[in-house]
Motif scaffolding. Sequence first.
Motif, mmCIF file in Angstrom:
data_model
loop_
_atom_site.group_PDB
_atom_site.id
_atom_site.type_symbol
_atom_site.label_atom_id
_atom_site.label_comp_id
_atom_site.label_asym_id
_atom_site.label_seq_id
_atom_site.Cartn_x
_atom_site.Cartn_y
_atom_site.Cartn_z
ATOM 1 N N MET A 1 -8.571 -15.470 27.988
ATOM 2 C CA MET A 1 -8.411 -16.761 27.503
ATOM 3 C C MET A 1 -8.262 -17.590 28.622
ATOM 4 O O MET A 1 -8.727 -18.778 28.627
ATOM 5 C CB MET A 1 -7.531 -16.933 26.507
ATOM 6 N N THR A 2 -7.811 -17.266 29.713
ATOM 7 C CA THR A 2 -7.664 -18.127 31.042
ATOM 8 C C THR A 2 -8.762 -18.695 31.409
ATOM 9 O O THR A 2 -8.920 -19.821 31.813
ATOM 10 C CB THR A 2 -6.826 -17.480 32.190
ATOM 11 N N PHE A 3 -9.980 -17.849 31.432
ATOM 12 C CA PHE A 3 -11.189 -18.147 31.946
ATOM 13 C C PHE A 3 -11.855 -19.073 30.793
ATOM 14 O O PHE A 3 -12.380 -20.014 31.272
ATOM 15 C CB PHE A 3 -12.026 -16.930 32.242
ATOM 16 N N GLY B 1 -6.093 -11.508 38.889
ATOM 17 C CA GLY B 1 -5.662 -11.460 37.374
ATOM 18 C C GLY B 1 -4.362 -12.114 37.513
ATOM 19 O O GLY B 1 -3.524 -12.524 38.634
ATOM 20 N N PHE B 2 -3.674 -12.582 36.312
ATOM 21 C CA PHE B 2 -2.258 -13.075 36.162
ATOM 22 C C PHE B 2 -1.292 -12.378 35.336
ATOM 23 O O PHE B 2 -0.296 -13.024 35.028
ATOM 24 C CB PHE B 2 -2.440 -14.503 35.593
ATOM 25 N N ALA B 3 -1.394 -11.036 35.279
ATOM 26 C CA ALA B 3 -0.416 -10.309 34.682
ATOM 27 C C ALA B 3 0.890 -9.701 35.645
ATOM 28 O O ALA B 3 0.451 -10.348 36.866
ATOM 29 C CB ALA B 3 -0.943 -8.947 34.258
ATOM 30 N N LEU B 4 1.757 -9.236 35.317
ATOM 31 C CA LEU B 4 2.561 -8.732 36.197
ATOM 32 C C LEU B 4 3.239 -7.213 35.886
ATOM 33 O O LEU B 4 2.936 -6.805 34.730
ATOM 34 C CB LEU B 4 4.102 -9.642 36.170
ATOM 35 N N PRO B 5 3.755 -6.525 36.768
ATOM 36 C CA PRO B 5 3.719 -5.099 36.486
ATOM 37 C C PRO B 5 4.687 -4.956 35.222
ATOM 38 O O PRO B 5 4.880 -3.961 34.757
ATOM 39 C CB PRO B 5 4.533 -4.783 37.941
ATOM 40 N N ASP B 6 5.735 -5.799 35.091
ATOM 41 C CA ASP B 6 6.616 -5.570 34.144
ATOM 42 C C ASP B 6 6.394 -6.378 32.647
ATOM 43 O O ASP B 6 6.988 -6.652 31.910
ATOM 44 C CB ASP B 6 8.054 -6.231 34.336
ATOM 45 N N ASP B 7 4.979 -6.394 32.431
ATOM 46 C CA ASP B 7 4.528 -7.086 31.268
ATOM 47 C C ASP B 7 4.461 -5.893 30.133
ATOM 48 O O ASP B 7 3.944 -6.541 29.037
ATOM 49 C CB ASP B 7 2.973 -7.766 31.448
ATOM 50 N N ARG B 8 4.868 -4.937 30.275
ATOM 51 C CA ARG B 8 4.892 -3.707 29.543
ATOM 52 C C ARG B 8 3.580 -3.600 28.719
ATOM 53 O O ARG B 8 3.333 -3.283 27.201
ATOM 54 C CB ARG B 8 5.915 -4.107 28.437
ATOM 55 N N ILE B 9 2.498 -3.675 29.467
ATOM 56 C CA ILE B 9 1.246 -3.361 28.804
ATOM 57 C C ILE B 9 1.092 -1.779 28.470
ATOM 58 O O ILE B 9 1.609 -0.906 29.042
ATOM 59 C CB ILE B 9 0.082 -3.564 29.820
ATOM 60 N N LYS C 1 -1.080 -21.407 34.263
ATOM 61 C CA LYS C 1 -1.665 -21.751 35.575
ATOM 62 C C LYS C 1 -2.998 -20.658 36.088
ATOM 63 O O LYS C 1 -3.775 -20.927 36.955
ATOM 64 C CB LYS C 1 -0.698 -21.310 36.800
ATOM 65 N N GLY C 2 -3.125 -19.658 35.146
ATOM 66 C CA GLY C 2 -4.248 -18.890 35.186
ATOM 67 C C GLY C 2 -5.459 -19.696 34.909
ATOM 68 O O GLY C 2 -6.586 -19.713 35.480
ATOM 69 N N THR C 3 -5.332 -20.489 33.822
ATOM 70 C CA THR C 3 -6.303 -21.603 33.416
ATOM 71 C C THR C 3 -6.931 -22.413 34.398
ATOM 72 O O THR C 3 -8.062 -22.632 34.854
ATOM 73 C CB THR C 3 -6.142 -22.138 32.240
ATOM 74 N N ARG C 4 -5.770 -22.987 35.088
ATOM 75 C CA ARG C 4 -6.113 -24.063 36.092
ATOM 76 C C ARG C 4 -6.421 -23.204 37.479
ATOM 77 O O ARG C 4 -7.430 -23.714 38.243
ATOM 78 C CB ARG C 4 -4.762 -24.667 36.591
#
Length: 492
Positions: free
Chosen positions: A148-150, A441-449, A463-466
Amino acid sequence: MTTSSDQQDSPASHDNDLQSALRRLSDTEQAARDRLFEFLKIESISTDPAYHHHCLEAAEWCAGQLRELGFESSVRPTEGKPMVVAHWRPEDGEAKPHVLFYGHYDVQPADPLEEWDTPPFEPRIAEHPTYGEVITARGASDDKGQVMTFIEACRAYIETSGSLPVAVTVLLEGEEESASPSLLPFLAETGDELKADIALVCDTNQWDGNTPAITAFLRGLAFSEVTITGPARDLHSGLYGGPVRNPIEVLCAMLGELHGPDGRITIPGFYDGVSEPSQEQRDEWNSLGFDEAGFLAEIGLVEAAGEDRYSLLEQLWARPTVEINGIYGGYTGVGTKTVIPSQATAKISFRLVPGQDPQQVITGFHQFIDQRLPRDARAHFTGEGGASAVGFDMASPEFQAAAQALQDEWDVPPVRLGCGASIPIVESFRNALGMDALLIGFALPDDRIHAPNEKYNLKSFVKGTRSWARILSAFANSPNEKTEDNKPANDA
């Protein structure tokens, strides 16, 4: 003489359009969040057939969002979950740079449900002690929030300027979390339609909550399963123990020799083609201030293993590995069964770096085992395959343009990350479509995916959308230098 068309496509015009899009994104943050929450409520778990209709719903939702923006958008059936394909082309047929954006609408199962603080498909804003406001839901980070950022960046452009600065194709799949069985056949059938100047993959990480990143290296993968057979059948250890060779002992002894005392891998020819990280790369990675002790402490460890001469980041991003992923043989149930097994099996995987050939690595592993087999023991190999590592051309116009765009948004230059894992879609784009990729990408390692309480930082989403808006504008202003026949440049 400058024509009106030249003026419309000038750098100044692109900058005006970009500023309008950025203002629109600021003014519509709540609406963008609401749309993401709609998406997150759809239980699009691809691996479980019970959720098939939810996957269809998610595909239709994505196609509808893109259609609403003026994309030529459709849901394409496959043998499994459908693909979403959408195109935005300049109305006047003007030649513009062309990007293919890839993401996925499917998610991992939410189990174990009892470990979630709130229901996984009821998205909410929570307060995080480090990052402030975060979005929590299954798929928030992997990959619905990233997708959705894109789409929101495209929305802001179209709603303010009536167009996009570049031609855009969107490909969203619904089986990324279940090994993408339909992807390669789909690329084979529709590859000509999907080809672009470059692919954009938004399924990766930024460096930290305040620093963007571009993934510049992907390790490859090879895998094998070896079974050692000794006696013709399982034997009573009291009647045969001692004179009979035990396949588990044979296998463990061989696997114990995969690494030397210094951590180097002892398989014949394993390091053929492997290059050392450049001093520039080492200096950049050393400047990141990576907390090795903290990295290990998070998983309950205190001492790094691996090759002695390399830092932890070098090992993760630029060095190959061999790992024993599973080992079994004999009796593994509850209680005691005094048996000497007929067979013992181990599952092995190799993470590869640019310059290594997966088949050569597997052949070397066969030689390693065969050289150590004692009499009365036989080896059988199965379940083998792999994909090469990928390095990207960091001097390419697209890489440089994206890096500057990210710096403009985040006020710090992006880190050129390596990725210890593999992303098969990147190799598929390169092999099937002759197209290179940018991994932003705009994820982080601790996002618990893949785990309970998955999150996505609200700042990363906004800020990903921007960032994508800036990147699209930068591509429009960047020279489009391609190799012959639109083939990707050589690995970096």
